[in-house]
Design a protein around this motif. Structure first.
Motif, PDB file in Angstrom:
ATOM      1  N   PHE A 137       0.829  -1.200   0.000  1.00 11.79           N
ATOM      2  CA  PHE A 137       0.000   0.000   0.000  1.00 11.79           C
ATOM      3  C   PHE A 137       0.866   1.254   0.000  1.00 11.79           C
ATOM      4  CE2 PHE A 137      -2.028   3.380   2.462  1.00 11.79           C
ATOM      5  CZ  PHE A 137      -3.104   3.652   1.643  1.00 11.79           C
ATOM      6  N   LEU A 138       1.886   1.276   0.858  1.00 11.55           N
ATOM      7  CA  LEU A 138       2.761   2.448   0.919  1.00 11.55           C
ATOM      8  C   LEU A 138       3.525   2.645  -0.395  1.00 11.55           C
ATOM      9  CD1 LEU A 138       4.176   2.158   4.548  1.00 11.55           C
ATOM     10  CD2 LEU A 138       2.451   3.755   3.686  1.00 11.55           C
ATOM     11  N   GLY A 139       4.001   1.549  -0.962  1.00 16.67           N
ATOM     12  CA  GLY A 139       4.693   1.651  -2.245  1.00 16.67           C
ATOM     13  C   GLY A 139       3.765   2.145  -3.344  1.00 16.67           C
ATOM     14  N   GLY A 140       2.553   1.634  -3.363  1.00 22.20           N
ATOM     15  CA  GLY A 140       1.573   2.081  -4.359  1.00 22.20           C
ATOM     16  C   GLY A 140       1.213   3.535  -4.181  1.00 22.20           C
ATOM     17  N   THR A 141       1.122   3.991  -2.929  1.00 16.43           N
ATOM     18  CA  THR A 141       0.812   5.395  -2.667  1.00 16.43           C
ATOM     19  C   THR A 141       1.921   6.303  -3.173  1.00 16.43           C
ATOM     20  OG1 THR A 141      -0.443   4.730  -0.716  1.00 16.43           O
ATOM     21  CG2 THR A 141       0.219   7.036  -0.840  1.00 16.43           C
ATOM     22  N   VAL A 142       3.152   5.905  -2.957  1.00 18.77           N
ATOM     23  CA  VAL A 142       4.285   6.707  -3.444  1.00 18.77           C
ATOM     24  C   VAL A 142       4.280   6.760  -4.969  1.00 18.77           C
ATOM     25  CG1 VAL A 142       6.809   6.751  -3.597  1.00 18.77           C
ATOM     26  CG2 VAL A 142       5.701   6.335  -1.401  1.00 18.77           C
ATOM     27  N   VAL A 143       4.055   5.621  -5.602  1.00 14.67           N
ATOM     28  CA  VAL A 143       4.039   5.580  -7.072  1.00 14.67           C
ATOM     29  C   VAL A 143       2.896   6.431  -7.614  1.00 14.67           C
ATOM     30  CG1 VAL A 143       3.632   4.061  -9.047  1.00 14.67           C
ATOM     31  CG2 VAL A 143       5.232   3.377  -7.267  1.00 14.67           C
ATOM     32  N   LEU A 144       1.708   6.308  -7.035  1.00 16.06           N
ATOM     33  CA  LEU A 144       0.569   7.098  -7.503  1.00 16.06           C
ATOM     34  C   LEU A 144       0.772   8.584  -7.253  1.00 16.06           C
ATOM     35  CD1 LEU A 144      -2.449   4.850  -6.532  1.00 16.06           C
ATOM     36  CD2 LEU A 144      -1.523   5.283  -8.802  1.00 16.06           C
ATOM     37  N   GLY A 145       1.421   8.929  -6.145  1.00 13.89           N
ATOM     38  CA  GLY A 145       1.741  10.338  -5.905  1.00 13.89           C
ATOM     39  C   GLY A 145       2.690  10.878  -6.958  1.00 13.89           C
ATOM     40  N   ALA A 146       3.693  10.065  -7.325  1.00 18.46           N
ATOM     41  CA  ALA A 146       4.637  10.491  -8.370  1.00 18.46           C
ATOM     42  C   ALA A 146       3.929  10.635  -9.715  1.00 18.46           C
ATOM     43  CB  ALA A 146       5.782   9.485  -8.467  1.00 18.46           C
ATOM     44  N   VAL A 147       3.023   9.701 -10.032  1.00 19.12           N
ATOM     45  CA  VAL A 147       2.261   9.785 -11.281  1.00 19.12           C
ATOM     46  C   VAL A 147       1.390  11.033 -11.276  1.00 19.12           C
ATOM     47  CG1 VAL A 147       0.396   8.689 -12.590  1.00 19.12           C
ATOM     48  CG2 VAL A 147       2.315   7.323 -11.781  1.00 19.12           C
ATOM     49  N   ALA A 148       0.755  11.331 -10.156  1.00 23.43           N
ATOM     50  CA  ALA A 148      -0.091  12.525 -10.064  1.00 23.43           C
ATOM     51  C   ALA A 148       0.729  13.795 -10.264  1.00 23.43           C
ATOM     52  CB  ALA A 148      -0.811  12.560  -8.716  1.00 23.43           C
ATOM     53  N   LEU A 149       1.942  13.832  -9.692  1.00 24.27           N
ATOM     54  CA  LEU A 149       2.797  15.010  -9.873  1.00 24.27           C
ATOM     55  C   LEU A 149       3.243  15.160 -11.331  1.00 24.27           C
ATOM     56  CD1 LEU A 149       5.007  14.997  -6.656  1.00 24.27           C
ATOM     57  CD2 LEU A 149       3.229  16.632  -7.298  1.00 24.27           C
ATOM     58  N   LEU A 150       3.596  14.039 -11.952  1.00 25.89           N
ATOM     59  CA  LEU A 150       4.000  14.113 -13.371  1.00 25.89           C
ATOM     60  C   LEU A 150       2.842  14.557 -14.256  1.00 25.89           C
ATOM     61  CD1 LEU A 150       6.219  10.910 -13.679  1.00 25.89           C
ATOM     62  CD2 LEU A 150       6.984  13.285 -13.778  1.00 25.89           C
ATOM     63  N   LEU A 151       1.648  14.031 -14.009  1.00 22.37           N
ATOM     64  CA  LEU A 151       0.477  14.433 -14.778  1.00 22.37           C
ATOM     65  C   LEU A 151       0.124  15.895 -14.518  1.00 22.37           C
ATOM     66  CD1 LEU A 151      -1.853  11.313 -14.483  1.00 22.37           C
ATOM     67  CD2 LEU A 151      -0.733  12.164 -16.549  1.00 22.37           C
TER      68      LEU A 151
END
Length: 182
Positions: A137-151
């Protein structure tokens, strides 16, 4: 003249066992299994009579003392299961004598030990599984946060990037846990 032979089957060696000694398996009824299941959450303090200060502290904290079971045989089973779970092989030999006096033989004691050991193994497995889930969950949250910032940098729109990363997260979660899709 007819000749008949009688065979005592209980004295014949069992060919399929190949010399193995067979012991009768202790069968626990529904009540005994429920007592064992309930004992998994009991503490050492649930085995004794609380002292005066423990009763006063429990009264002030709104806790009620957990009384022992009314059936002495079932209480002996609960006590043995709790102490074996907490002490393991270092269990006082007097507890073996006490539970034997309650009507449980050594095969039943071994079955109790196996059931408690199985519970402890499944609990540690569940703890490891929960830990892996938290890390995922924590890893997925970090990845999704990075994707949101890139988008957000690409679109200059925070709402769109949050929605798209949320959809990606929901898709990844449903692929990771197929039962969640059903």
């Amino acid at each position: 003249m007819t000749i008949m032979a009688y065979v005592q089957f209980e004295q014949m060696p069992d060919a399929s066992a190949a010399g193995a000694v067979r012991h009768p398996r202790a069968e626990f009824g529904a009540i005994e299994r429920e007592v064992l299941r309930l004992s998994y959450g009991d503490t050492r303090s649930s085995l004794g009579v609380p002292g005066r200060f423990a009763r006063i502290g429990g009264w002030l904290a709104g806790r009620r003392a957990k009384p022992g079971l009314a059936d002495r045989r079932l209480e002996a089973l609960r006590r043995y299961a709790v102490l074996y779970r907490l002490d393991g092989e270092a269990l006082d030999p007097a507890e073996d004598i006490a539970i034997a006096a309650a009507g449980f033989d050594r095969h039943a004691l071994r079955d109790v030990q196996l059931l408690v050991d199985r519970h402890l193994a499944s609990r540690s497995h569940n703890a490891a599984s929960r830990f892996r889930s938290v890390l995922t969950f924590l890893g997925g949250t970090v990845v999704l946060g990075a994707v949101a910032l890139l988008l957000q940098q690409a679109t200059d729109d925070l709402a769109v990037s949050a929605i798209v990363s949320g959809i990606l997260g929901a898709t990844a979660a449903s692929l990771h846990h197929p039962a969640a899709r059903a």
